[in-house]
Design an enzyme around this catalytic site. Sequence first.
Site, mmCIF file in Angstrom:
data_model
loop_
_atom_site.group_PDB
_atom_site.id
_atom_site.type_symbol
_atom_site.label_atom_id
_atom_site.label_comp_id
_atom_site.label_asym_id
_atom_site.label_seq_id
_atom_site.Cartn_x
_atom_site.Cartn_y
_atom_site.Cartn_z
ATOM 1 N N LYS A 22 0.836 -1.207 0.000
ATOM 2 C CA LYS A 22 0.000 0.000 0.000
ATOM 3 C C LYS A 22 0.872 1.260 0.000
ATOM 4 O O LYS A 22 0.703 2.149 -0.810
ATOM 5 C CB LYS A 22 -0.898 0.008 1.250
ATOM 6 C CG LYS A 22 -1.551 1.353 1.523
ATOM 7 C CD LYS A 22 -2.437 1.341 2.756
ATOM 8 C CE LYS A 22 -1.746 1.501 4.078
ATOM 9 N NZ LYS A 22 -1.440 2.884 4.493
ATOM 10 N N ASN A 23 1.806 1.319 0.944
ATOM 11 C CA ASN A 23 2.556 2.560 1.113
ATOM 12 C C ASN A 23 3.563 2.803 -0.008
ATOM 13 O O ASN A 23 3.990 3.944 -0.207
ATOM 14 C CB ASN A 23 3.230 2.604 2.492
ATOM 15 C CG ASN A 23 2.192 2.782 3.593
ATOM 16 O OD1 ASN A 23 1.041 3.123 3.311
ATOM 17 N ND2 ASN A 23 2.593 2.554 4.838
ATOM 18 N N CYS A 118 -4.619 13.089 12.643
ATOM 19 C CA CYS A 118 -5.269 11.801 12.433
ATOM 20 C C CYS A 118 -5.198 11.025 13.743
ATOM 21 O O CYS A 118 -4.582 11.460 14.700
ATOM 22 C CB CYS A 118 -4.622 11.032 11.293
ATOM 23 S SG CYS A 118 -3.086 10.275 11.705
ATOM 24 N N ARG A 123 0.791 14.467 13.357
ATOM 25 C CA ARG A 123 1.321 14.251 12.005
ATOM 26 C C ARG A 123 1.335 15.509 11.133
ATOM 27 O O ARG A 123 0.618 15.610 10.143
ATOM 28 C CB ARG A 123 0.569 13.117 11.306
ATOM 29 C CG ARG A 123 0.675 11.808 12.062
ATOM 30 C CD ARG A 123 -0.028 10.675 11.379
ATOM 31 N NE ARG A 123 0.748 10.111 10.282
ATOM 32 C CZ ARG A 123 0.274 9.177 9.462
ATOM 33 N NH1 ARG A 123 -0.953 8.744 9.610
ATOM 34 N NH2 ARG A 123 1.019 8.668 8.513
ATOM 35 N N ASP A 308 4.337 0.281 12.146
ATOM 36 C CA ASP A 308 3.129 -0.304 11.555
ATOM 37 C C ASP A 308 2.919 -1.776 11.932
ATOM 38 O O ASP A 308 1.923 -2.372 11.538
ATOM 39 C CB ASP A 308 3.167 -0.169 10.020
ATOM 40 C CG ASP A 308 3.013 1.267 9.560
ATOM 41 O OD1 ASP A 308 2.592 2.100 10.377
ATOM 42 O OD2 ASP A 308 3.323 1.549 8.390
ATOM 43 N N ARG A 400 -8.652 -0.162 4.157
ATOM 44 C CA ARG A 400 -7.673 0.790 3.631
ATOM 45 C C ARG A 400 -6.345 0.085 3.384
ATOM 46 O O ARG A 400 -5.565 0.534 2.540
ATOM 47 C CB ARG A 400 -7.438 1.928 4.635
ATOM 48 C CG ARG A 400 -8.658 2.761 4.912
ATOM 49 C CD ARG A 400 -8.332 3.905 5.820
ATOM 50 N NE ARG A 400 -7.272 4.738 5.243
ATOM 51 C CZ ARG A 400 -6.798 5.832 5.791
ATOM 52 N NH1 ARG A 400 -7.291 6.253 6.944
ATOM 53 N NH2 ARG A 400 -5.852 6.521 5.205
HETATM 54 N N1 EPU Z 1 6.617 14.304 10.850
HETATM 55 C C1 EPU Z 1 6.723 15.654 11.136
HETATM 56 N N2 EPU Z 1 6.617 16.544 10.095
HETATM 57 C C2 EPU Z 1 6.409 16.133 8.810
HETATM 58 C C3 EPU Z 1 6.310 14.750 8.520
HETATM 59 C C4 EPU Z 1 6.420 13.866 9.578
HETATM 60 O O1 EPU Z 1 6.907 16.049 12.277
HETATM 61 O O2 EPU Z 1 6.320 16.983 7.916
HETATM 62 C C5 EPU Z 1 6.727 13.335 11.959
HETATM 63 C C6 EPU Z 1 5.470 12.479 12.109
HETATM 64 O O3 EPU Z 1 4.469 13.144 12.858
HETATM 65 C C7 EPU Z 1 6.018 11.251 12.779
HETATM 66 C C8 EPU Z 1 7.423 11.112 12.155
HETATM 67 O O4 EPU Z 1 7.717 12.387 11.613
HETATM 68 O O5 EPU Z 1 6.133 11.453 14.148
HETATM 69 C C9 EPU Z 1 7.538 10.085 11.060
HETATM 70 O O6 EPU Z 1 6.482 10.221 10.147
HETATM 71 P P1 EPU Z 1 6.632 9.899 8.580
HETATM 72 O O7 EPU Z 1 6.604 11.169 7.829
HETATM 73 O O8 EPU Z 1 7.798 8.990 8.389
HETATM 74 O O9 EPU Z 1 5.285 9.112 8.295
HETATM 75 P P2 EPU Z 1 4.367 9.222 7.022
HETATM 76 O O10 EPU Z 1 5.176 9.378 5.798
HETATM 77 O O11 EPU Z 1 3.261 10.185 7.280
HETATM 78 C C10 EPU Z 1 4.417 6.665 6.472
HETATM 79 C C11 EPU Z 1 3.393 5.570 6.329
HETATM 80 C C12 EPU Z 1 2.810 5.222 7.695
HETATM 81 C C13 EPU Z 1 3.954 4.785 8.601
HETATM 82 C C14 EPU Z 1 5.025 5.882 8.682
HETATM 83 C C15 EPU Z 1 6.252 5.480 9.493
HETATM 84 C C16 EPU Z 1 2.532 6.013 4.119
HETATM 85 C C17 EPU Z 1 1.382 6.417 3.262
HETATM 86 N N3 EPU Z 1 2.345 6.025 5.426
HETATM 87 O O12 EPU Z 1 3.713 7.778 7.019
HETATM 88 O O13 EPU Z 1 1.909 4.131 7.486
HETATM 89 O O14 EPU Z 1 3.467 4.505 9.885
HETATM 90 O O15 EPU Z 1 5.459 6.227 7.346
HETATM 91 O O16 EPU Z 1 6.840 4.349 8.964
HETATM 92 O O17 EPU Z 1 3.586 5.647 3.604
HETATM 93 C C18 EPU Z 1 0.070 2.749 7.912
HETATM 94 O O18 EPU Z 1 0.290 2.212 6.805
HETATM 95 O O19 EPU Z 1 -0.731 2.263 8.756
HETATM 96 C C19 EPU Z 1 0.769 3.983 8.241
HETATM 97 C C20 EPU Z 1 0.349 4.820 9.185
#
Ligand code: EPU
Length: 422
Positions: A22-23, A118, A123, A308, A400
Amino acid sequence: MDRIVVTGNGQLNGQIPIAGAKNACLTLMPATLLSEEPLTLTNAPRLSDIATMSALLRSLGTEITSMQGGKVLAMSSHGIDNHKADYEIVRKMRASILVLGPMLAREGHAVVSLPGGCAIGARPVDLHLRAMEALGAEMDLRDGYVHATAKGGLKGGIVDFPIVSVGATENALLAAVLAKGTSVIRNAAREPEIVDLVHCLRRMGAQIEGEGTSEITIQGVDRLGGATHPVVADRIELGTYMLAPAICGGEVELLGGRMDLVGAFCEKLDAAGITVRESENGITVSRHNGRTQAVDVTTEPFPGFPTDLQAQMMALLCTAEGTSVLEEKIFENRFMHAPELQRMGASIDVHGGTARVTGVEKLKGAPVMATDLRASVSLILAGLAAEGETIVNRVYHLDRGYEHVEDKLSAVGAKIERIHEA
Ligand code: EPU
């Protein structure tokens, strides 16, 4: 809203096929915006999040043909005729922010709704915006939208992330491939989904080095072409189903599973007393006798233990011998499954980002509420090994991220059914 009813039914045996990630798919799809030529993804998962991303891309002008029941997505973004990613779609799925980088790179401007918070934490998207600024974009936040412009196009730059972010690394990559000059992403995420994105972008003609390490260098090119790319296997779906025989006993082969995707997770299964081995068509997991042992788990960016899989791992540790300590380091509010597992008789103490789980002999079925995607599936896993019936309410989150979850688990002997409600 649908409910899932699970009844503990003893050991699980057989095979489960693992879908495309998915991701990975959610970051590969916006790459279509970078080129006038078609991008075709094979091995795409059939999930509602993928349908949401399709709806978003279509709203921007992308033509998408779904083939083989959704396993193949042929996308063509010949022209981008709308530059606004609307709140009504973005609010449903945070990954929508990933259209920002490619739209800005190709068109020089983009308007994308801010996703908002969320269930698993605040986030923010500040790192995505900083990355665009480092590549020369001007950002203006108003009316709940990011208005991004790059007059004369994006320029190569240094993107230095203070913390590791999967999504912000992806957005930076999706933007830098068409920027003028060289860009360097420091403290980049190393997740397999990033590596998969780079492989796809390279097929489209991008010049990138260093994927899978924390420094990625991109040499911008004038244009990108079309490509056909297979989506990498879903390591989270893989880990989730590896836990099914670990929790219930038995032996299950995960078809298409790869050890390199789940290294840190396998180490913890091994420490808990679960047998994991590479087999002809993937990975085979077995547990034949004795109770699982308690293990401590800390979530980290890849190659560490994935956040995850934390909820699902907790379901296993609820019946392990001894006390396990789980530390959640990525999201601040990701223990919402704990009170639901407690309803099933689990012994869990949560303090901030730490959960202490003391194993009990057996969980007992109960009505529970699914609060997010990974929490939902952890409750199903717990229900598979519990005495009696577990009813998981509000399962829309599940769709999802897991395709045909009832079919995949029934095929290995689980007693699970979906009750459709109008
Ligand atoms: N963060 C910030 N600022 C930003 C972006 C992130 O502070 O601009 C923080 C987040 O709040 C979090 C940390 O950085 O505390 C890491 O977040 P990251 O950006 O790595 O997460 P993401 O890209 O939003 C993806 C996956 C998530 C998975 C995380 C961590 C996708 C679509 N989603 O999210 O997947 O948990 O990486 O590996 O790729 C799931 O599939 O259930 C899911 C939540």
